[in-house]
Scaffold this motif. Sequence first.
Motif, short mmCIF file in Angstrom:
data_model
loop_
_atom_site.label_atom_id
_atom_site.label_comp_id
_atom_site.label_asym_id
_atom_site.label_seq_id
_atom_site.Cartn_x
_atom_site.Cartn_y
_atom_site.Cartn_z
N ASP A 142 0.85 -1.20 0.00
CA ASP A 142 0.00 0.00 0.00
C ASP A 142 0.89 1.25 0.00
O ASP A 142 1.65 1.44 0.93
N PRO A 143 0.78 2.10 -1.04
CA PRO A 143 1.71 3.25 -1.15
C PRO A 143 1.64 4.19 0.05
O PRO A 143 2.65 4.78 0.42
N ASP A 144 0.46 4.34 0.69
CA ASP A 144 0.37 5.22 1.85
C ASP A 144 1.21 4.67 2.99
O ASP A 144 1.92 5.41 3.67
N VAL A 145 1.09 3.34 3.22
CA VAL A 145 1.87 2.73 4.30
C VAL A 145 3.35 2.86 4.01
O VAL A 145 4.15 3.20 4.89
N VAL A 146 3.72 2.58 2.76
CA VAL A 146 5.14 2.68 2.39
C VAL A 146 5.64 4.11 2.59
O VAL A 146 6.73 4.35 3.11
N ALA A 147 4.80 5.07 2.20
CA ALA A 147 5.22 6.48 2.36
C ALA A 147 5.39 6.83 3.82
O ALA A 147 6.35 7.50 4.21
N TRP A 148 4.45 6.35 4.65
CA TRP A 148 4.56 6.61 6.08
C TRP A 148 5.83 5.98 6.64
O TRP A 148 6.57 6.59 7.41
N GLY A 149 6.08 4.74 6.20
CA GLY A 149 7.31 4.08 6.61
C GLY A 149 8.53 4.89 6.19
O GLY A 149 9.50 5.00 6.92
N GLY A 150 8.42 5.50 4.99
CA GLY A 150 9.52 6.32 4.51
C GLY A 150 9.76 7.53 5.40
O GLY A 150 10.90 7.91 5.67
N GLN A 151 8.66 8.11 5.89
CA GLN A 151 8.81 9.27 6.79
C GLN A 151 9.48 8.85 8.08
O GLN A 151 10.37 9.54 8.59
N ILE A 152 9.02 7.71 8.63
CA ILE A 152 9.63 7.22 9.87
C ILE A 152 11.10 6.94 9.63
O ILE A 152 11.97 7.28 10.43
N TYR A 153 11.38 6.31 8.48
CA TYR A 153 12.78 6.00 8.16
C TYR A 153 13.63 7.27 8.11
O TYR A 153 14.71 7.33 8.68
N ALA A 154 13.07 8.30 7.41
CA ALA A 154 13.84 9.54 7.25
C ALA A 154 14.11 10.17 8.60
O ALA A 154 15.19 10.71 8.84
N ALA A 155 13.13 10.08 9.49
CA ALA A 155 13.30 10.75 10.80
C ALA A 155 14.15 9.91 11.75
O ALA A 155 14.83 10.46 12.60
N THR A 156 14.12 8.59 11.61
CA THR A 156 14.72 7.73 12.63
C THR A 156 15.99 7.03 12.19
O THR A 156 16.92 6.89 12.96
N CYS A 157 16.02 6.55 10.95
CA CYS A 157 17.07 5.64 10.53
C CYS A 157 18.08 6.27 9.58
O CYS A 157 19.23 5.84 9.52
N ALA A 158 17.60 7.31 8.84
CA ALA A 158 18.41 7.79 7.73
C ALA A 158 19.76 8.32 8.16
O ALA A 158 20.74 8.19 7.44
N HIS A 159 19.80 8.92 9.38
CA HIS A 159 21.09 9.56 9.68
C HIS A 159 22.18 8.57 10.03
O HIS A 159 23.33 8.94 10.11
N CYS A 160 21.83 7.28 10.22
CA CYS A 160 22.89 6.28 10.36
C CYS A 160 22.99 5.41 9.13
O CYS A 160 24.09 5.07 8.68
N HIS A 161 21.81 5.01 8.58
CA HIS A 161 21.83 4.05 7.47
C HIS A 161 21.84 4.73 6.12
O HIS A 161 21.83 4.04 5.10
N GLY A 162 21.86 6.08 6.10
CA GLY A 162 21.86 6.75 4.80
C GLY A 162 20.44 7.04 4.34
O GLY A 162 19.53 6.28 4.65
N SER A 163 20.26 8.11 3.61
CA SER A 163 18.91 8.54 3.25
C SER A 163 18.23 7.54 2.31
O SER A 163 17.02 7.50 2.23
N GLU A 164 19.01 6.72 1.63
CA GLU A 164 18.40 5.72 0.75
C GLU A 164 18.84 4.33 1.14
O GLU A 164 18.86 3.42 0.31
N GLY A 165 19.20 4.17 2.44
CA GLY A 165 19.56 2.85 2.93
C GLY A 165 20.85 2.32 2.35
O GLY A 165 21.10 1.11 2.38
N GLN A 166 21.69 3.21 1.84
CA GLN A 166 22.93 2.74 1.21
C GLN A 166 24.07 2.60 2.19
O GLN A 166 25.17 2.25 1.83
N GLY A 167 23.82 2.92 3.47
CA GLY A 167 24.84 2.70 4.47
C GLY A 167 25.76 3.89 4.66
O GLY A 167 25.89 4.75 3.79
N ARG A 168 26.36 3.92 5.83
CA ARG A 168 27.35 4.95 6.15
C ARG A 168 28.41 4.29 7.00
O ARG A 168 28.24 3.16 7.42
#
Lengths: 462, 158, 439
Positions: C261-287
């Motif tokens: 469901d694109p809405d769920v995926v988008a919401w997950g993307g927001q959570i990811y951007a706020a929570t995970c991106a600064h360690c795992h990279g904005s596109e999950g490519q790692g740091r």
Amino acid sequence: MSQQGSDAQPMGLAQRIWRSAVREPLFPRDRRARLRLVMDNLILHIHPSQVTVRSLQFTYTWGLGGLSALLAMLLAVTGVMLLFVYTPTPESAYNDIVAMRTDIWFGQLVRNLHHWAGNAMILVVALHMLRVFFTGAFRPPREFNWLLGLALLLLTVGANFTGYLLPWDQLAFWAVTVATSLIGYIPLIGDWLGNLLLGGAEVGAATLRNFYALHIAVIPATMMVIMAYHFWRVRKDGGLTIPRGADEPPVKKAERTTTIPNLVLMELTVALVAIAALLLWAMVVPAPLEGIADPDHAPNPAKAAWYFLGLQELLLHFHPVVAALVIPTLALGALALLPYLDADMDSVGIWFRSRRGRWLALLSVAVGLVLTPTLVLLDEYWINLPAWLPSLPTLVSNGIVPLAASLLGLIAYYTLLRRVGKATACEAKQAIFVLLLTGFVVLTVVGIFFRGEGMALTAPWL
Amino acid sequence: MSEETTRRDFLKMAWGVLGAVALAEAGGVALAFSQPRIAEGSFGSVITAGHVDEFPPGSVTPFNEGRFFLSRLPDGGFLALYRKCTHLGCAVPWDATAGEFICPCHSARFDPSGEVIDPPAPRPLDLFPITIEDGMVKVDTGTVIQREKFDPSQVVYA
Amino acid sequence: MRKQMIVGIIATAVIVIALPIYAWRESSRMETARQELREEAIAAAMPLYAENCAVCHGAAGEGVGAYPPLDSEALRTMEYDTLFKTIERGRYDTAMAPYGVEEGGMLNDAQIDQLIALIYYGDWGDTAEVVAEMGLTPPRPAASTVSTETLQLVAGLPEGEALVHGLTLYAENCVACHGADGGGTSLGPALNTAEMRERLTDDDLARIIAQGVPGTLMAGWDNALTERDIADLVTTLRRWDSLPAAAIPAPAAPPVIAVSDPDVVAWGGQIYAATCAHCHGSEGQGRPIAPALNVQGFLGETNDLAIKTIIAQGVPDTAMPAWGDRLGDEELNALVSFIRAWEPTAPVVAEMERGRPAGRGGPPWMRGEGGIAPPPGQGGTAAPVGATATPTPTASAGLLAQVNWRPLIFFGISGIALVALVLVLTGGREETQEEPGSR
């Protein structure tokens, strides 16, 4: 006179040493001694040995020129003290300023003195310029000295600007970023000049080095030379102008008195009061310091130093090239030409040049106080020239057009004053000057207090 | 009178001109001395951003050391946007929620291709040239490209 | 004139009086300033702590699980240099990652100083309040409780006291990864097996529990468990076959399914951007601080439940905190959906070349041109380093190419115009001045 002691006793060694250095008695007793001391003393011979009595009137000059020189000297002294505890690299600059607050005896006091003297100097030299203008003391033969004074004004602003960066805090970093970006708007050489000043494309370690060199060496040295020239010209052009009432005829033979003690005492007193006031202020009000500079995070809003906020406010209303280049150039050019355009009134020494001059100045202040906020509000909420004239490039629709409209307005005001108000060319030009000055001051106040987040108009009391 | 003074006058003038040229040369030396050095460290040199596949289409990736954002448009093309706001030089952050660059200083807004959505910015965000070698995206932060408007020719494709 | 003298004397007197008063107060002013700076630093540090440190070190610095407390005399007396380097560069072979910007982290020197001020002088009660206000109080690791009947039963067995203690500890600390009844999960092997009891001696078990297994999710627990605790756990493991079955229930784990469901995926993307991106990279490519997620290797081999568990429980021995209490079930599901959505376009290998300057850097005279092979990982281009290296102007680049023509033209024309103006203004006077008798 009594160089050799009495006939009975030859001079002792101590006396001989003293006399070799101090040739004139330091506390002269009679008129001739007073005249001689002025002429023979290294510092005092800046002054003429006699001055006109009327020019001693404090409320004529308000001692503003002397105050400017005093502030410059204070800045030099405090500046040299600061040299011993400050290193101009991003790693240490901020911590050195913090150390002044926590670990250096009187560090905070010296820093505060330096900061407030610097800000006061801009105000004082501006007021000095206004005093000279309004008393007509820039008329021939003093026109060139007016130009020298303008140069000193620009150097003072430059010294303030270069010093602003040195604490390397958020305030400093972004104020300098904004101000140097203004330079980038100069066509053709703007980017090159900006990069030269910054030592690169952005504010960084090279910028700190450049500004430090300018602030402690280039600008002070230039200022000292021009200040010396400026004082020399004051003497050569005949000293201070003589104040008189609006209805008095020009003074033919002014009464004179000795410089010592009249002028010297006056200067000493004003200087001491100024130093005491500045000292008390510096002891109580700290110089600002925000967090350490963070190139990745710009604050909201990012404002230049207060004396540039009038310019930054202009930027919000005109196309950048017009606001940052055309208008300042026109303003400076007009200021430089003022003495050469002052033709038809010889009213040197009269405040505002005549009674009518005073009324017109007052009128212009009122007009400026009403017109400027009105125009700011109109432009903020209604006027949108680029949208009304979409076919024209913004340089024209938001730059040339409003500039031309403003100039036409000024010409209309001038013509009105001359025809209806029966003003002389001099008085009318003075009125225009006052109008523009009031407008600029209002813009500066708006820029300081009424621009909040996103540079939107906000009431400061909310 | 004219003959003798002419030669002396000529020599005087020639000397004056020579002196003026000497001064101008000294000025040139001083100016060249003061030129900014090529940046020490990352900014000002070519920066390797990463592999093409690390940047999904529609993404905007910040590079703080390089002072730029690598924006990959939905059609797969790359733009390296200099983060310096074209209005007065503030560092413009990317707002992922809004999908725009919003400058904190005077609220200028830019879209993911750097185009101006909201004044007072006078022109779109500047670009750094991109080269893609063997799938690695390389951004030359030593050269700033200014533009009046977005143009498809500015986009670099893998 | 008398008036001036009096004013002058008063002004001098003011200076004479004010300076000693100021001097007398100066040392206390400096001390107050130092204190104010410390307090400002501590206040600024608390949100930083909440965002970066609380997950592992606890809302009040009390430590969570295997991670050490910060509210300790040991740290308060630790040298500034050691503390600074620990935060900046991390600790080798532990979960403490480097946090300094130079090492790939997100804290600059001033921020690290603020955190140190917090450790030295901060009030941990206040810190816990700030952490709670920001909603970042870290969860306890997933745990379950042993029923009292079982405990009573077990207490009756030989070595009952140790077994009771060991079971309780297991339920609190180990069940999240090693599963109910020691049956194992996708994160940790089964412990309740004959094979394990045969292969590992008591010493082995004690060592593994205390020091962990490097390269796996098994952390070293010697900071959180005493020797007695570990000994009791070993006893429990050794004697598991004599314990009642199902002594330790599984912690509740609802089924999870990634949705498209694109809405769920988008919401997950927001959570990811706020929570995970600064360690795992904005596109999950790692740091440098966290591995790539957006790669075939990870996505292909880890199922949805495993992804959700790793997010919820964290990964011991790394900087990956346990997000289970902070993120609700719905949010975890959305995250999993978002991460799973990468799979179609995930690359086989995520190259972690992030923002490195091409060439090797160094002072200008060190940066050579050509002839030297580029370092590995640059895409294997055959072009010499000089082709993409910093364009340092050298003699071979040619003086002409480096001259900036625009200012030259500007100043040249202005100079010529100025000279011409001077000549025009001064020229032509000779004739009038030569006229005899005109002076």
